[in-house]
Write a protein that holds these residues in place. Structure first.
Motif, PDB file in Angstrom:
ATOM      1  N   GLY A 208       0.812  -1.202   0.000  1.00  0.00           N
ATOM      2  CA  GLY A 208       0.000   0.000   0.000  1.00  0.00           C
ATOM      3  C   GLY A 208       0.853   1.262   0.000  1.00  0.00           C
ATOM      4  N   LYS A 209       0.203   2.389   0.246  1.00  0.00           N
ATOM      5  CA  LYS A 209       0.859   3.698   0.257  1.00  0.00           C
ATOM      6  C   LYS A 209       1.122   4.134   1.693  1.00  0.00           C
ATOM      7  CE  LYS A 209      -1.327   5.292  -4.040  1.00  0.00           C
ATOM      8  NZ  LYS A 209      -2.153   6.341  -4.681  1.00  0.00           N
ATOM      9  N   VAL A 210       2.377   4.470   1.988  1.00  0.00           N
ATOM     10  CA  VAL A 210       2.713   5.008   3.306  1.00  0.00           C
ATOM     11  C   VAL A 210       2.113   6.415   3.409  1.00  0.00           C
ATOM     12  CG1 VAL A 210       4.589   5.778   4.809  1.00  0.00           C
ATOM     13  CG2 VAL A 210       4.800   3.623   3.532  1.00  0.00           C
ATOM     14  N   PRO A 211       1.350   6.714   4.461  1.00  0.00           N
ATOM     15  CA  PRO A 211       0.734   8.035   4.571  1.00  0.00           C
ATOM     16  C   PRO A 211       1.757   9.136   4.841  1.00  0.00           C
ATOM     17  CG  PRO A 211       0.354   6.763   6.563  1.00  0.00           C
ATOM     18  CD  PRO A 211       0.994   5.830   5.582  1.00  0.00           C
ATOM     19  N   ASP A 212       1.393  10.341   4.474  1.00  0.00           N
ATOM     20  CA  ASP A 212       2.247  11.510   4.651  1.00  0.00           C
ATOM     21  C   ASP A 212       2.418  11.814   6.138  1.00  0.00           C
ATOM     22  OD1 ASP A 212       3.578  13.900   4.559  1.00  0.00           O
ATOM     23  OD2 ASP A 212       1.977  15.002   3.526  1.00  0.00           O
ATOM     24  N   PRO A 213       3.675  11.849   6.633  1.00  0.00           N
ATOM     25  CA  PRO A 213       3.871  12.181   8.047  1.00  0.00           C
ATOM     26  C   PRO A 213       3.662  13.661   8.338  1.00  0.00           C
ATOM     27  CG  PRO A 213       5.987  11.916   6.987  1.00  0.00           C
ATOM     28  CD  PRO A 213       4.947  11.553   5.962  1.00  0.00           C
ATOM     29  N   GLY A 214       3.616  14.493   7.317  1.00  0.00           N
ATOM     30  CA  GLY A 214       3.376  15.911   7.514  1.00  0.00           C
ATOM     31  C   GLY A 214       4.608  16.769   7.594  1.00  0.00           C
ATOM     32  N   ARG A 215       5.752  16.183   7.860  1.00  0.00           N
ATOM     33  CA  ARG A 215       7.008  16.929   7.936  1.00  0.00           C
ATOM     34  C   ARG A 215       8.168  15.959   7.783  1.00  0.00           C
ATOM     35  NH1 ARG A 215       5.100  16.379  13.168  1.00  0.00           N
ATOM     36  NH2 ARG A 215       6.600  15.607  14.729  1.00  0.00           N
ATOM     37  N   GLY A 216       9.338  16.480   7.545  1.00  0.00           N
ATOM     38  CA  GLY A 216      10.505  15.655   7.321  1.00  0.00           C
ATOM     39  C   GLY A 216      11.146  15.148   8.600  1.00  0.00           C
TER      40      GLY A 216
END
Length: 477
Positions: A114-122
């Motif tokens: 699947g797709k790893v969700p966006d953590p929102g920041r690096g």
């Protein structure tokens, strides 16, 4: 008186004779039964095979016994003509670096369905399958027709688990960055399309996504809906890639990179007529890459220099990790070489997947740092903990990360376990064959034959006593 005395003497003689006859009739059969049974009891020497020429010494195998009948296998049927596929399978480990321990302490590289969700920041990492400090699941073993499988020590595969991402195929904790590797592969089922074995052409499409995660999530990208196109001269595996750009110098930078189609792998000419499918290694060795911007120059010396396809590297340049996918002079260059790709026309009858050898000792220099920078650098935060691997039905139990694995070839290892571990409760007792023995072993105190020995002996003694008594009676008579 003499007549009466003679009558009484004859009566006594008749009683003695009857007793003697009864003793003989009962005693001798019991004695014979005891002797015969003792001869066949465990521990007794086997009969001399030469004493009975009518009985063969070697048993003839039953031709219907599957244990003695040689197994016959049907030869593989080659594929011919044109046909459609509706459940094709694609299997790929990408490369060893994707199954390796990362250079940042406490981080690993791995595959996710699947797709790893966006953590929102690096600068974020995945711990226990979720983004650190959140309840957002960031890793999964299955997603629709896509799954991640881990190679077992016997060469088979089982669905991956989170703890298994940090262990080798043999089950030990990955201790260095030069292997042994974790042995994971991504598997996509449900591929549809057409194959023409005679023309040497094919087009197969899979629906689904998987993610390639490096440094436990500090950089990653997703691969969606791969398409295999085969011509007479070669084959190309294309897919839609998406990810996030980051900066080694400033980990606060984190922005999405627009999805686009790229070439995942360019394959040499493949034989579509092979039974069930084919296995092919992507072109990499000797492929040139002219880097641009801040990309390190390609190193074109040594046995492992090369590069992934140009469109793939162009996308990775935008993500910020192009140097992971060509020979850049780092100590991990040998692990960047792509692994073979297996394509099966039927997911239920897959071709044999490529596997890694099972090793126990990491190569020298397993903790060395790369000679070229890798993006991104780890943040100044505690290293994520890797939990001990619990026992699982599909896989052997894994040791704790803080416990050194036993030496499989030394004392206390597998050899010792084989001799000291108790067997299962239902196991059959070991049977020892006596090659030569001239002395029979007497039955034990709990043998079922001891009563016949005592009964026969008592009756024989009684017979002897009666005989003596008879002689004494005859004397006066």
């Amino acid at each position: 008186m003499s007549a009466a005395h003679d009558a009484r003497a004859r009566a006594r003689h008749a009683v003695v004779a009857a007793l003697l006859t009864g003793v003989v009739v009962l005693g001798l059969p019991l004695a014979l039964v005891a002797a015969t049974a003792a001869a066949g009891a465990p521990g007794a020497p086997a009969a001399d095979p030469s004493s009975s020429p009518t009985h063969p010494t070697t048993a003839t195998a039953d031709p219907t016994d599957p244990a003695t009948t040689p197994a016959t296998t049907s030869p593989a049927t080659p594929q011919t003509g044109a046909f459609e596929v509706d459940d094709a399978q694609l299997r790929w480990a990408v490369n060893d670096e994707t199954n390796n321990r990362a250079f940042a302490p406490g981080t690993i590289n791995f595959l996710s369905a699947g797709k790893v969700p966006d953590p929102g920041r690096g600068g974020q990492t995945i711990v226990d399958g979720a983004w650190r400090g959140t309840a957002t699941r960031a890793w999964q073993a299955t997603a629709g027709d896509v799954r991640i499988e881990k190679q077992r020590p016997d060469g088979g595969f089982a669905t991956a688990t989170w703890p298994g991402l940090s262990t080798t195929v043999a089950g030990t904790t990955m201790s260095g960055t030069n292997g042994p590797f974790s042995g994971h592969q991504v598997v996509l089922d449900g591929g549809t399309g057409q194959v023409d074995a005679d023309a040497g052409t094919a087009t197969i499409t899979w629906r689904g996504s998987f993610s390639v995660v490096y440094y436990s999530g500090m950089t990653f990208f997703t691969v969606s809906d791969p398409v295999l196109t085969v011509t007479r001269t070669g084959a190309t595996l294309r897919a839609t890639l998406a990810g996030y750009a980051s900066s080694m110098e400033d980990q606060s930078i984190w922005r999405p990179v627009p999805p686009r189609q790229v070439d995942l792998a360019n394959l040499p000419r493949v034989d579509l007529g092979q039974s069930g499918g084919f296995v092919a290694t992507p072109r990499y060795l000797g492929v040139r890459h002219d880097g641009t911007g801040d990309d390190p120059a390609q190193v074109r010396t040594g046995p492992a220099w090369g590069a992934f396809p140009a469109s793939y590297l162009a996308f990775m340049r935008d993500v910020g990790s192009a140097a992971y996918w060509y020979s850049s002079g780092g100590s991990a260059d040998a692990h960047k070489v792509p692994e073979p790709i297996a394509v099966s026309y039927e997911a239920g009858a897959p071709v044999e997947p490529p596997t890694d050898p099972v090793t126990e000792t990491p190569e020298p220099g397993g903790t060395a740092s790369p000679t070229t920078p890798v993006n991104p650098t780890p943040p100044p935060s505690p290293s994520p903990s890797v939990p001990a691997r619990p026992p699982a039905p599909a896989l052997p139990p894994q040791p704790s990360a803080s416990t050194a694995p036993p030496d499989l070839t030394g004392p206390g290892g597998s050899a010792a376990a084989a001799t000291s571990a108790p067997g299962p409760a239902h196991a059959a007792p070991t049977v020892y064959a006596h090659a030569s023995s001239d002395t029979a072993t007497a039955p034990g105190p709990h043998s079922g034959l001891h009563w016949t020995w005592f009964a026969g002996s008592a009756l024989l003694l009684a017979a002897a006593a009666v005989t003596l008594l008879s002689n004494r009676v005859k004397g006066p008579a």
